[in-house]
Design a protein around this motif. Structure first.
Motif, PDB file in Angstrom:
ATOM      1  N   ASP A 253      -1.707 -28.746 -12.233  1.00  0.00           N
ATOM      2  CA  ASP A 253      -1.196 -27.511 -12.820  1.00  0.00           C
ATOM      3  C   ASP A 253      -1.884 -26.303 -12.185  1.00  0.00           C
ATOM      4  OD1 ASP A 253      -0.052 -25.645 -14.502  1.00  0.00           O
ATOM      5  OD2 ASP A 253      -1.391 -26.067 -16.178  1.00  0.00           O
ATOM      6  N   GLY A 254      -1.101 -25.408 -11.569  1.00  0.00           N
ATOM      7  CA  GLY A 254      -1.642 -24.158 -11.059  1.00  0.00           C
ATOM      8  C   GLY A 254      -2.487 -24.286  -9.813  1.00  0.00           C
ATOM      9  N   ASN A 255      -2.277 -25.342  -9.020  1.00  0.00           N
ATOM     10  CA  ASN A 255      -3.083 -25.569  -7.818  1.00  0.00           C
ATOM     11  C   ASN A 255      -2.372 -25.061  -6.564  1.00  0.00           C
ATOM     12  OD1 ASN A 255      -5.202 -27.484  -9.108  1.00  0.00           O
ATOM     13  ND2 ASN A 255      -3.240 -28.429  -9.651  1.00  0.00           N
ATOM     14  N   ILE A 256      -3.140 -24.938  -5.496  1.00  0.00           N
ATOM     15  CA  ILE A 256      -2.600 -24.663  -4.166  1.00  0.00           C
ATOM     16  C   ILE A 256      -2.863 -25.880  -3.293  1.00  0.00           C
ATOM     17  CG2 ILE A 256      -2.757 -23.233  -2.095  1.00  0.00           C
ATOM     18  CD1 ILE A 256      -3.578 -20.899  -3.864  1.00  0.00           C
ATOM     19  N   PHE A 257      -1.803 -26.374  -2.630  1.00  0.00           N
ATOM     20  CA  PHE A 257      -1.906 -27.457  -1.658  1.00  0.00           C
ATOM     21  C   PHE A 257      -1.464 -26.881  -0.319  1.00  0.00           C
ATOM     22  CE2 PHE A 257      -0.960 -29.196  -5.796  1.00  0.00           C
ATOM     23  CZ  PHE A 257      -1.720 -30.363  -5.906  1.00  0.00           C
ATOM     24  N   GLU A 258      -2.349 -26.896   0.665  1.00  0.00           N
ATOM     25  CA  GLU A 258      -1.982 -26.332   1.962  1.00  0.00           C
ATOM     26  C   GLU A 258      -2.711 -27.048   3.084  1.00  0.00           C
ATOM     27  OE1 GLU A 258      -3.102 -22.223   2.225  1.00  0.00           O
ATOM     28  OE2 GLU A 258      -4.988 -22.535   1.165  1.00  0.00           O
ATOM     29  N   HIS A 259      -2.124 -26.944   4.273  1.00  0.00           N
ATOM     30  CA  HIS A 259      -2.730 -27.505   5.484  1.00  0.00           C
ATOM     31  C   HIS A 259      -2.997 -29.002   5.328  1.00  0.00           C
ATOM     32  CE1 HIS A 259      -2.964 -23.313   6.162  1.00  0.00           C
ATOM     33  NE2 HIS A 259      -4.139 -23.107   5.612  1.00  0.00           N
ATOM     34  N   MET A 260      -1.971 -29.726   4.888  1.00  0.00           N
ATOM     35  CA  MET A 260      -2.075 -31.162   4.674  1.00  0.00           C
ATOM     36  C   MET A 260      -1.414 -31.914   5.828  1.00  0.00           C
ATOM     37  SD  MET A 260      -3.761 -31.582   1.897  1.00  0.00           S
ATOM     38  CE  MET A 260      -4.049 -31.093   0.194  1.00  0.00           C
ATOM     39  N   GLY A 261      -1.973 -33.077   6.192  1.00  0.00           N
ATOM     40  CA  GLY A 261      -1.490 -33.835   7.333  1.00  0.00           C
ATOM     41  C   GLY A 261      -0.581 -34.992   6.997  1.00  0.00           C
ATOM     42  N   ALA A 262      -0.334 -35.251   5.717  1.00  0.00           N
ATOM     43  CA  ALA A 262       0.586 -36.302   5.278  1.00  0.00           C
ATOM     44  C   ALA A 262       1.409 -35.736   4.131  1.00  0.00           C
ATOM     45  CB  ALA A 262      -0.202 -37.557   4.869  1.00  0.00           C
ATOM     46  N   VAL A 263       1.817 -36.565   3.165  1.00  0.00           N
ATOM     47  CA  VAL A 263       2.396 -36.037   1.930  1.00  0.00           C
ATOM     48  C   VAL A 263       1.275 -35.334   1.169  1.00  0.00           C
ATOM     49  CG1 VAL A 263       3.416 -36.659  -0.291  1.00  0.00           C
ATOM     50  CG2 VAL A 263       4.168 -37.825   1.790  1.00  0.00           C
ATOM     51  N   ALA A 264       1.537 -34.180   0.629  1.00  0.00           N
ATOM     52  CA  ALA A 264       0.474 -33.452  -0.068  1.00  0.00           C
ATOM     53  C   ALA A 264       0.076 -34.169  -1.351  1.00  0.00           C
ATOM     54  CB  ALA A 264       0.921 -32.021  -0.370  1.00  0.00           C
ATOM     55  N   LEU A 265       1.049 -34.471  -2.213  1.00  0.00           N
ATOM     56  CA  LEU A 265       0.771 -35.057  -3.530  1.00  0.00           C
ATOM     57  C   LEU A 265       1.721 -36.226  -3.736  1.00  0.00           C
ATOM     58  CD1 LEU A 265      -0.812 -34.901  -6.188  1.00  0.00           C
ATOM     59  CD2 LEU A 265       0.868 -33.240  -7.011  1.00  0.00           C
ATOM     60  N   HIS A 266       1.169 -37.431  -3.744  1.00  0.00           N
ATOM     61  CA  HIS A 266       1.964 -38.660  -3.769  1.00  0.00           C
ATOM     62  C   HIS A 266       1.662 -39.430  -5.047  1.00  0.00           C
ATOM     63  CE1 HIS A 266       3.422 -42.640  -2.750  1.00  0.00           C
ATOM     64  NE2 HIS A 266       3.883 -42.225  -1.586  1.00  0.00           N
TER      65      HIS A 266
END
Length: 761
Positions: free
Chosen positions: A432-445
């Motif tokens: 909740d309310g996070n930032i996901f960036e600069h990821m090399g695969a699926v960000a959130l699996h």
């Protein structure tokens, strides 16, 4: 015995008076009640501290240990991360020991108003100018291995050739005249000099390339992507081409033709005098599973053209490109205009998983929350191995070594692209309310066995693969027990931008097999293929005979008598913008297979706004592909989604020595493809009600009849309108589509969304 005694002791203290708790100094909580307990972490802390606000721990692992010690208590636990960067040397792992009991929650969050970053990278510094003529800088890579480099927070481009370089022609090694003399095949090449502006002059003869096994050949066949590592390069006359004159399919009919255009100033090419690039297995073999019946010619789903080569020092020729020479432990980079490498911040990801949350069927991980955190800089190295990256579809990969030739374009057993944050067998977990960036695969699996979990109000940006993945496509997913089923999950109010930066075949949100998944009020922008994809199997995993692929045969993936879990799913009030940026044959929402067992539990696609599909890549806005069945498409708005065309790579010029072989594909680039609705071998039972769109036809690219029934069947239409005739009513739907609010943890400057005002182009 000691653990049981400790838990009993903590529970006893918890239910006694607050005075006793205070006098024992066991809980140094800032909360006013005994039902909440705070643990504090700071990059400037010390793991020998107490974990209070004034005496914080240094590492998240130490805070996790403290939380585990009291997780059996009747309290909510909050691990507060103070402002700063937390560099992870190893993956944060959570299991059933992290589950609080009695319905309470353990939360990992930024301290209110703070900015806590979890990085899986190391900084690269001390850059020096190594090649003044090309402005190439270099630095020590510190023993790291990565597929990404970020300069001042922006993804650098891995050094690569231009698109569709001339002089390369994949062939498949099969000698129809003498099968015993067949070979593994590879990519034939004739070094091409600069002829005119249509050829890329900046990369040299393949014979000059170094670190061959680190170079990748990339192909982009329709909805797929293939990254195959090279094995060797042999030039003529050391390679003697004896096969090209023996094959007899349409792409191989030239029989050692010599192209002679010397009067125009070009070279002569003798196609019997080529070099050969061999490629690594199983990636090369798996990229060519869909050859014709004689294995002499490819179709559009195999490695039929080189889109580009990537990852060689010799390809460094553009600003913003980089290359890692692992043999010399050196990283190279050409700065963008205005970048000063003496002050630039360079991050190289090395960690492949930032967080794993892994439960089991008997003991899922429960009641964890991750809130207001920034997750960044993780890589994924499997594509750099001999497995490569061979997509079947939607990030589901062909990795095994036992596949046989097939003509349907898909394999039964695939492996999912992993997540840089990965969960399995969880219940009641929230991001909740996070930032996901600069990821090399699926960000959130979120994988098999995900139940009652929420992904809400997050920002996903600059992701190599999909932003969000929910559920799987294995047997435990399509025929699950009660613990394996993925059900009752919500994906809402997320802003997703610039996914598929490295792997083009993916969707912004992908859902495998699931029950009661709600995808609501998300905004998804700039995707290389589809915005949302749901389902798997093209009917081959559904009950009955369902031939959702053109040459499929009954029960070729087994006899299935039960319905899959796909039911009661909802895709509502989302906003998609700029889909199909790289590949074609996708759309705003893509489905395959049965989406329910009847109209009562059908997939609902309602209140969404789909706009601005790439005009150069064909697809359907709402794409119900192979054996899609039981779908209700209601009250959606579709605009600025032109039909577009098929795309088989840039047009061929006479300068290419393999012009004749590829000329047919240039002609196919003019074929119109797709409407607002459509599919290939769609089953039917789809209702279209109250939609606003340009096209009121179903684009039936591959109609068929089986056992007396013509498909698609039972398509119903009611109250749909051409959007140009009633923009005001369509605008009412558009006003409510997409993200509804910005979480306070995400800066306003980053919560950028497309305009909701409908403007027809």
């Amino acid at each position: 015995m000691k653990k049981a005694f400790r838990r009993y002791f903590v529970l006893l203290l918890t239910v006694t008076t607050p005075l006793l708790l205070s006098s024992c100094n066991l809980f140094e909580s800032d909360s006013d009640t005994a039902s909440n307990y705070d643990i504090w972490v700071s990059p400037d802390g010390d793991d020998a501290n107490s974990g209070s606000s004034d005496s914080p721990f240094k590492t998240i692992q130490r805070a996790q240990q403290k939380a585990r010690e009291i997780a059996d208590s009747r309290i909510n636990i909050t691990v507060n991360l103070k402002e700063g960067v937390y560099r992870l040397d190893e993956t944060l792992t959570f299991d059933a020991n992290d589950s609080p009991q009695n319905g309470f929650m353990v939360t990992y969050k930024s301290q209110d108003g703070a900015d806590a970053h979890l990085y899986g990278s190391k900084q690269i510094d001390n850059w020096t100018l190594c090649d003044a003529g090309k402005n190439i800088y270099c630095a020590n890579a510190k023993g790291l291995d990565s597929r990404q480099l970020y300069i001042n927070g922006e993804r650098a481009t891995r050094a690569r050739t231009g698109d569709y370089p001339g002089g390369f022609w994949p062939y498949y090694g099969y000698n129809s005249a003498s099968p015993a003399n067949s070979d593994p095949g590879g990519i034939l090449f004739i070094p091409v000099q600069k002829m005119d502006s249509s050829l890329d002059p900046n990369w040299p003869d393949p014979n000059t390339w170094r670190n061959i096994e680190n170079i990748e050949a990339v192909s982009l066949p329709q909805w797929k992507m293939q990254r195959v590592p090279l094995k060797s390069i042999t030039s003529y006359p050391n390679y003697n081409n004896t096969h090209i004159s023996a094959v007899d399919e349409i792409l191989f009919y030239i029989h050692e033709i010599t192209i002679d255009v010397s009067d125009d100033g070009y070279l002569n090419y003798d196609l019997s005098k080529t070099g050969l690039i061999t490629l690594q297995d199983p990636a090369w073999t798996n990229s060519n599973l869909y050859l014709d019946k004689d294995k002499t010619a490819t179709n559009m789903w195999s490695f039929f053209r080189v889109a580009f080569f990537e990852n060689a020092y010799e390809f460094l020729d553009e600003k913003g490109e980089w290359y890692l020479d692992k043999s010399q432990d050196t990283v190279y980079y050409i700065p963008q205009d205005g970048q000063d490498m003496t002050t630039a911040t360079a991050e190289m990801p090395f960690l492949q998983k930032l967080i794993t949350v892994t439960g089991s069927q008997s003991e899922p991980v429960k009641n964890l929350r991750f809130q207001n955190l920034n997750f960044a800089y993780a890589t994924w190295m499997t594509p750099s191995t001999n497995i490569g990256y061979v997509a079947d579809q939607s990030g589901n990969l062909v990795v095994d070594t036992t596949y046989n030739y097939n003509s349907i374009g898909h394999v039964q057993y695939v492996q999912e692209t992993p997540g840089n944050i990965e969960l399995e067998y969880v219940n009641g977990v929230m991001f909740d309310g996070n930032i996901f960036e600069h990821m090399g695969a699926v960000a959130l699996h979120f994988g098999t066995g995900t139940q009652n979990s929420v992904i809400r109000s997050n920002l996903f940006e600059d992701i190599s693969s999909s932003a969000i993945w929910l559920g799987g496509v294995q047997q435990e997913d399509y025929a699950p027990n009660s613990a394996q089923i993925t059900q009752n999950n919500t994906i809402s109010n997320n802003l997703i931008r610039h996914v598929g930066q490295e792997y083009y075949d993916v969707a912004g949100i992908y859902v495998g097999f699931s029950t009661n998944t709600v995808i609501d009020h998300n905004t998804i922008m700039y995707t290389p293929w589809s915005a949302i994809a749901m389902g798997w199997g093209w009917g081959l995993l559904d009950p009955g005979i369902n031939l959702g692929l053109s040459t499929a045969t009954p029960y070729m993936w087994g006899v299935h008598t039960d319905y899959t879990p796909n039911s009661d799913n909802k895709i509502t009030n989302n906003r998609t913008y700029s889909t199909l940026e790289q590949l074609w044959d996708g759309g705003g929402v893509y489905t395959t297979g049965y989406q329910g067992s009847s109209a009562e539990n059908a997939l609902l696609i309602e209140g969404n706004v789909f706009s601005d599909k790439n005009p150069n890549r064909g697809g359907n806005t709402v794409y119900s592909d192979g054996m899609s069945r039981h779908i209700n498409v209601k009250n959606n708005v579709m605009y600025n989604n032109p039909q577009a065309k098929a795309f088989f790579g840039t047009d061929i010029t006479l300068n290419d020595p393999f012009y004749i072989q590829y000329a047919i594909f240039s002609l196919m680039n003019d074929v119109g493809y797709g409407y607002d609705t459509g599919g290939c071998r769609t089953y039917g039972d789809i209702a279209y009600d109250g939609n606003f769109w340009h096209y009121d036809q179903f684009f039936n690219i591959c109609p068929f009849t089986y056992d007396g029934t013509s498909y698609p069947t039972a398509l119903s239409y009611s109250g749909n309108q051409k959007i140009a005739t009633n923009i005001p009513d369509a605008q009412i739907i558009a006003n409510d589509a997409g993200v509804t609010s910005r979480p306070s943890s995400i800066p306003a400057s980053r919560w950028i969304t497309p305009s909701k005002v409908i403007t027809l182009n």
